[in-house]
Design a protein around this motif. Structure first.
Motif, PDB file in Angstrom:
ATOM      1  N   CYS A  15       0.718  -1.161  -0.434  1.00 49.59           N
ATOM      2  CA  CYS A  15       0.080  -0.364  -0.310  1.00 49.59           C
ATOM      3  C   CYS A  15       0.557   1.594  -0.075  1.00 49.59           C
ATOM      4  CB  CYS A  15      -0.771  -0.108   1.541  1.00 49.59           C
ATOM      5  SG  CYS A  15      -2.203  -1.703   0.940  1.00 49.59           S
ATOM      6  N   ASN A  94      -7.390  -9.040   5.285  1.00 40.76           N
ATOM      7  CA  ASN A  94      -7.619  -8.451   4.146  1.00 40.76           C
ATOM      8  C   ASN A  94      -9.280  -8.973   3.306  1.00 40.76           C
ATOM      9  OD1 ASN A  94      -5.482  -7.031   4.286  1.00 40.76           O
ATOM     10  ND2 ASN A  94      -4.027  -7.511   2.140  1.00 40.76           N
ATOM     11  N   GLN A 119     -10.455   0.028   5.324  1.00 43.92           N
ATOM     12  CA  GLN A 119      -9.595   1.270   4.593  1.00 43.92           C
ATOM     13  C   GLN A 119     -10.583   2.245   3.990  1.00 43.92           C
ATOM     14  OE1 GLN A 119      -7.227   1.090   6.504  1.00 43.92           O
ATOM     15  NE2 GLN A 119      -6.771  -0.661   6.440  1.00 43.92           N
ATOM     16  N   SER A 120     -11.722   1.634   3.254  1.00 48.62           N
ATOM     17  CA  SER A 120     -13.143   2.460   2.029  1.00 48.62           C
ATOM     18  C   SER A 120     -14.294   1.867   1.224  1.00 48.62           C
ATOM     19  CB  SER A 120     -12.324   3.607   1.183  1.00 48.62           C
ATOM     20  OG  SER A 120     -13.042   4.474   0.889  1.00 48.62           O
ATOM     21  N   ASP A 123     -14.670   2.797  -4.599  1.00 51.79           N
ATOM     22  CA  ASP A 123     -13.082   1.844  -5.073  1.00 51.79           C
ATOM     23  C   ASP A 123     -12.074   2.954  -5.832  1.00 51.79           C
ATOM     24  OD1 ASP A 123     -14.380  -0.517  -5.173  1.00 51.79           O
ATOM     25  OD2 ASP A 123     -15.408   0.000  -6.975  1.00 51.79           O
ATOM     26  N   ASP A 125     -11.344   5.889  -3.593  1.00 53.20           N
ATOM     27  CA  ASP A 125      -9.830   5.704  -2.920  1.00 53.20           C
ATOM     28  C   ASP A 125      -9.183   4.382  -2.814  1.00 53.20           C
ATOM     29  OD1 ASP A 125     -11.691   8.343  -2.068  1.00 53.20           O
ATOM     30  OD2 ASP A 125     -12.135   7.105  -0.280  1.00 53.20           O
ATOM     31  N   LEU A 126      -9.734   3.374  -2.638  1.00 49.96           N
ATOM     32  CA  LEU A 126      -8.730   1.919  -2.780  1.00 49.96           C
ATOM     33  C   LEU A 126      -7.392   2.144  -3.490  1.00 49.96           C
ATOM     34  CD1 LEU A 126     -11.641  -0.458  -1.957  1.00 49.96           C
ATOM     35  CD2 LEU A 126     -10.093   0.148   0.083  1.00 49.96           C
ATOM     36  N   ARG A 131      -4.892  -0.676  -2.550  1.00 50.01           N
ATOM     37  CA  ARG A 131      -5.250  -2.040  -2.275  1.00 50.01           C
ATOM     38  C   ARG A 131      -4.984  -3.235  -3.204  1.00 50.01           C
ATOM     39  NH1 ARG A 131      -4.341  -2.585   3.462  1.00 50.01           N
ATOM     40  NH2 ARG A 131      -6.504  -3.544   3.191  1.00 50.01           N
ATOM     41  N   ASN A 134     -11.656  -4.994  -3.784  1.00 46.84           N
ATOM     42  CA  ASN A 134     -11.914  -3.931  -4.006  1.00 46.84           C
ATOM     43  C   ASN A 134     -13.818  -3.324  -3.105  1.00 46.84           C
ATOM     44  OD1 ASN A 134     -14.023  -5.856  -4.924  1.00 46.84           O
ATOM     45  ND2 ASN A 134     -13.279  -5.826  -7.150  1.00 46.84           N
ATOM     46  N   SER A 135     -14.572  -2.229  -3.379  1.00 43.64           N
ATOM     47  CA  SER A 135     -15.325  -2.000  -2.421  1.00 43.64           C
ATOM     48  C   SER A 135     -15.841  -3.270  -2.647  1.00 43.64           C
ATOM     49  CB  SER A 135     -16.220  -0.881  -3.247  1.00 43.64           C
ATOM     50  OG  SER A 135     -16.526  -1.072  -3.862  1.00 43.64           O
TER      51      SER A 135
END
Length: 374
Positions: A15, A94, A119-120, A123, A125-126, A131, A134-135
């Motif tokens: 990351c 994860n 983390q979020s 998508d 943001d990731l 990362r 995905n969302s």
């Protein structure tokens, strides 16, 4: 009582913001597990006679462990230590590693709390963070975990990233609330040295963080989660009643803990030690039965300052009587003499000898604590 931490130093991807010790070379994972098993065997005497109340698998990405590797570690832990019935055993995962099969294996091994690195839920943001999930995988993973009987869940969320609007941040938080996640760890994005993010900002490939944005989003976060019934029990941690992290709470209360794996730290109240943050050197040291850690003896000032730093971050606050009783009136007076200006500014409140940060004070927690150090 005591706690145990195991550092699993492997990740599929790096990351952009992360400065934890890890490697993306997974070929040595099994050899590392063998080394950690040997380390547990040789260091277990340090907690002899102490009941272990919490075990925490962090990293890195512990969910990269195979079922067999995890079983070997759990068997060694239960054979080497007096693990209490009902001990909290947390496993960082994860979202892309969560399947019905993996959940069944984790539950079978004795894991009873999952920390999911979301983390979020956005998508964009990731992708910006680099990362591995995905969302959709984040949402599906939380639901699968609940279906598998993991009711004690926590997720991580990051705010204050460049371009994250207050509305988008609210959507992230409200999504977590609507999913019924009982514990949230929320962190402002920090630009750490020698990370990909630091280089991207330095070379103008990415925008820098905005302190005003981060402060505003933290204040909003506190309001939203208080309204939703979460207890703000530590600066970055929020929990429904009964779902505080017992492991991290023990850290903040000064309970001894023993760390295993490269980069792991240990603490016994008098000394603090840390393992080599180098996979190859760690494994070589364990194989040759030579020390793989460094140690410092904590002075009285060290111990007081650690208490100031950790206690001010918690809902329980800093008890001036504790400083006086354990370390002496002169230390309590030295700390007390510097408190007034923060009370006047509305950043600290004092009730019956207990000092707590206000919401405004929480924005400056580290700086205030440092100014109170002995």
């Amino acid at each position: 009582m005591a706690g145990i931490y195991l550092h699993i130093p492997f990740c599929r991807k790096a990351c952009h913001y992360c400065n934890f010790h890890f490697s993306t070379l997974l070929k040595n994972k099994n050899a590392m597990v063998d080394a950690i098993l040997k380390e547990i065997s040789r260091e277990a005497y340090k907690l002899k006679g102490q009941p272990v109340e919490t075990i925490y698998f962090g990293g890195g990405t512990p969910s990269l462990l195979t079922e067999e590797e995890l079983d070997h570690l759990m068997e060694m832990l239960f054979r080497s230590f007096d693990v209490s019935a009902g001990a909290e055993i947390t496993f960082e995962v994860n979202p892309d590693d969560i399947t019905r099969e993996s959940l069944a294996a984790w539950k079978k091994s004795g894991i009873n709390r999952l920390s999911i690195g979301v983390q979020s839920f956005r998508d964009e943001d990731l992708a910006w963070m680099n990362r591995a999930h995905n969302s959709g995988e984040a949402l599906n993973g939380i639901q699968l975990a609940r279906d598998a009987g993991f009711n004690n869940l926590t997720i991580d969320l990051i705010y204050g990233t460049p371009g994250l609007s207050d509305k988008a941040w609210e959507e992230n938080v409200q999504k977590a609330i609507s999913l019924g996640v009982p514990h949230l760890s929320c962190y402002a994005l920090t630009v750490e040295p020698k990370t990909r993010l630091e280089k991207m900002i330095r070379t103008h490939q990415a925008a820098d963080t905005d302190p005003e944005q981060q402060s505003r989003q933290f204040l909003l976060l506190m309001d939203w989660l208080r309204a939703a019934g979460y207890e703000h029990y530590e600066i970055s941690n929020f929990a429904r009643p009964g779902f505080r992290s017992r492991h991290n709470s023990a850290y903040w209360q000064g309970v001894p803990y023993l760390g295993f794996g490269p980069g792991a730290h240990s603490y016994n109240g008098k000394t603090r030690s840390w393992n080599l943050a180098n996979n190859a050197l760690f494994m070589q040291g364990i194989e040759k039965d030579i020390p793989v850690s460094e140690e410092e003896v904590l002075t009285t000032s060290n111990r007081i300052n650690e208490y100031i730093m950790t206690s001010l971050r918690t809902a329980e606050g800093m008890d001036m009587r504790k400083i006086s009783d354990e370390y002496g009136d002169e230390y309590a007076k030295a700390v007390g003499d510097r408190i007034g200006k923060y009370q006047s500014s509305g950043q600290l409140i004092q009730e019956n000898g207990v000092i707590r940060l206000t919401n405004e004070g929480k924005l400056f927690a580290d700086g205030i604590a440092a100014d109170l150090f002995c």
